[in-house]
Design an enzyme around this catalytic site. Structure first.
Site, PDB file in Angstrom:
ATOM      1  CG  ASN A  19      66.528 -59.285   4.127  1.00  0.00           C
ATOM      2  OD1 ASN A  19      66.164 -60.210   4.726  1.00  0.00           O
ATOM      3  ND2 ASN A  19      65.763 -58.381   4.073  1.00  0.00           N
ATOM      4  CG  HIS A  60      61.120 -58.650  -3.372  1.00  0.00           C
ATOM      5  ND1 HIS A  60      61.137 -58.297  -2.145  1.00  0.00           N
ATOM      6  CD2 HIS A  60      61.139 -57.514  -4.324  1.00  0.00           C
ATOM      7  CE1 HIS A  60      60.774 -56.934  -2.367  1.00  0.00           C
ATOM      8  NE2 HIS A  60      60.848 -56.412  -3.401  1.00  0.00           N
ATOM      9  CG  HIS A  77      56.369 -60.709  -0.613  1.00  0.00           C
ATOM     10  ND1 HIS A  77      56.808 -59.935  -2.093  1.00  0.00           N
ATOM     11  CD2 HIS A  77      57.564 -60.297  -0.184  1.00  0.00           C
ATOM     12  CE1 HIS A  77      57.960 -59.952  -2.060  1.00  0.00           C
ATOM     13  NE2 HIS A  77      58.448 -60.204  -0.947  1.00  0.00           N
ATOM     14  CG  ASP A 103      57.590 -60.181   3.820  1.00  0.00           C
ATOM     15  OD1 ASP A 103      58.522 -60.035   4.536  1.00  0.00           O
ATOM     16  OD2 ASP A 103      57.308 -59.350   2.877  1.00  0.00           O
ATOM     17  CG  HIS A 162      61.824 -52.600  10.321  1.00  0.00           C
ATOM     18  ND1 HIS A 162      63.203 -52.423   9.832  1.00  0.00           N
ATOM     19  CD2 HIS A 162      61.063 -52.544   9.382  1.00  0.00           C
ATOM     20  CE1 HIS A 162      62.910 -52.974   8.576  1.00  0.00           C
ATOM     21  NE2 HIS A 162      61.831 -53.152   8.229  1.00  0.00           N
ATOM     22  CG  PHE A 208      59.629 -50.306   2.323  1.00  0.00           C
ATOM     23  CD1 PHE A 208      58.379 -50.076   1.474  1.00  0.00           C
ATOM     24  CD2 PHE A 208      60.765 -49.795   1.954  1.00  0.00           C
ATOM     25  CE1 PHE A 208      58.405 -49.106   0.722  1.00  0.00           C
ATOM     26  CE2 PHE A 208      60.606 -48.655   0.962  1.00  0.00           C
ATOM     27  CZ  PHE A 208      59.691 -48.424   0.326  1.00  0.00           C
ATOM     28  N   GLY A 209      58.162 -52.809   5.900  1.00  0.00           N
ATOM     29  CA  GLY A 209      57.889 -54.180   6.703  1.00  0.00           C
ATOM     30  C   GLY A 209      57.241 -53.977   7.898  1.00  0.00           C
TER      31      GLY A 209
HETATM   32 ZN    ZN Z   1      60.418 -59.320  -0.462  1.00  0.00          ZN
END
Ligand code: ZN
Length: 437
Positions: free
Chosen positions: A97, A181, A234, A309, A313, A327-328
């Protein structure tokens, strides 16, 4: 950086078949030159005391986001590799991504070329669909020919069942898994955190466990139909663990991974931290019952691999309202300390089993060779302990970003060094390894 060295008195941990051996290990020019006892050395070969430490095949995290090309403000392949080295990893598989996404052979090759400057093996996972749009299948054979190790639209699920079926059929021909995912997005179009008592109390839109479970159930049936290998990315729910357990009992080619943060934190962390945006990720932090089921799934072999994962950011991107934040979180640097604290110390996994889930399992899923600890083979090693108690601080971060909920957390067990591609790197010095960040 040193290419020749002697590691004295370490415990060599071979995960398959499981054996341990206390020995000296001599590396010359990137190769394991000798393994033995009380070894002498000629010349100016540096000697490191490895007593009390384990030496295993180099660890691999099969689920990271290195953000390049396109999002270099968050991470680059160089800085992501630093994070990997800081965490004791010699290899990673990076998700597609990016911008452009890893959906053409050019981009696969770009990632691999960028990684040549680091001692970390960066293995690209390419898109299932063109532009990750979930509409038209990508040129999977061409992506594979360029070096893609698996296929995923991660960050997003493969939402359409017909596309997933075809992707599994192709992946079967290419002998590489589809890593999905798992999320039925129509069930949580505006979800911010796990749907449950805590989200209700906080007034935040929820992401129900069912949105993950529904997709896992669908994909298991599609794998049964189409025959390709399905890897559950995940995994975060108790029901999901049960679905994978039953799929394996049916003999289906289904594997699964779990992120270290899903074992250590629950949705309650969102409330406790006062909406810290570093408690926001996909899948979300779930309930305590889910975390317990994930640990059971690791212990009984339902869950094959441990991953992070790792999703950097930039600080300004996370320094916003919870509902606006991306998210993350980071993961590579905290992985082993959390595994030690949550899995090894409480006796859920032995050190050998934990290492297996970081070495053999991910590489078997991705059809990569597992490094051996045998004279005459290339040295690709992680050197670590399981007993050091330490506190995670920003000095331990190798990433370009800082978004971790584990700042100040107690860790048990520490990665000490890696040896990979002719370079010996102490994890605490990993920040110095690559300069063109
Ligand atoms: Zn994912």
């Amino acid at each position: 950086m040193t290419s020749n060295l002697l590691l004295r008195g370490g415990t060599l941990l071979r995960p398959e078949p499981k054996t341990t051996q206390t020995a000296d290990l001599l590396i010359r020019d990137g190769t394991i030159a000798a393994i033995g006892e009380d070894m002498g050395v000629e010349g100016d070969v540096p000697v490191y005391d490895a007593s009390g430490k384990f030496i295993s095949p180099g660890w691999m995290d099969m689920h990271v986001h290195f953000r390049e090309p396109g999002y270099e403000q968050k991470e680059t392949i160089a800085t992501g590799s630093r994070a990997a080295l800081a965490g004791g990893f010699t290899d990673v598989a990076c998700m597609p991504n990016t911008d452009p996404p890893i959906h053409t052979r050019d981009v696969v090759e770009f990632v691999r070329e960028r990684a040549e400057a680091t001692p970390v093996g960066v293995h690209p996972i390419a898109c299932v669909s063109k532009k990750r749009a979930g509409e038209e299948i990508a040129e999977m054979a061409d992506l594979r020919a360029g070096g893609a190790v698996a296929f995923s639209d991660d960050g997003a699920p493969v939402q359409e069942a017909g596309l997933m079926r075809r992707a599994l059929e192709y992946s079967s021909m290419l002998d590489r898994p589809i890593v999905n995912h798992m999320e039925e997005e129509t069930l949580n179009p505006s979800g911010q955190m796990h749907e449950g008592e805590v989200s209700a109390r906080l007034g935040l839109d929820g992401i129900p466990a069912a949105s993950e479970d529904v997709m896992i159930a669908r994909d298991i049936e599609l794998a049964a139909l189409a025959g390709g290998d399905l890897h559950v990315a995940h995994l975060s729910t108790a029901r999901g663990v049960e679905l994978v357990r039953r799929a394996k009992a049916r003999g289906l080619p289904v594997t699964a991974e779990v992120c270290t943060h899903h074992l250590t934190l629950t949705d309650e962390a969102v409330e406790r931290t006062g909406f810290d945006t570093n408690t926001k990720m996909h899948p979300p932090l779930r309930s305590a019952a889910d975390a317990a089921a994930l640990k059971e799934g690791l212990a009984d072999g339902t869950i094959d691999a441990l991953c992070t994962d790792h999703a950097p950011h930039a600080s300004y991107e996370k320094a916003v309202e919870f509902t606006q934040a991306p998210f993350g979180i980071l993961g590579l640097e905290t992985a082993w300390g959390l595994i030690g604290r949550e899995l090894i110390e409480p006796g859920i996994l032995s050190v050998e089993d934990a290492v297996h889930k970081l070495t053999v399992a991910p590489r078997r899923i991705l059809r990569l060779d597992v490094p051996e600890i045998v004279e005459g083979t290339p040295a690709r090693l992680t050197i670590f302990d399981v007993s050091t108690e330490w506190t995670f601080t920003d000095d331990d971060i190798g990433s370009k970003s800082q978004n971790t909920p584990f700042m100040g957390s107690e860790m048990v067990g520490r990665p000490w060094a890696v040896y990979s591609e002719g370079q010996f790197v102490e994890c605490s010095e990993a920040g110095c390894v690559t300069s063109d960040a």
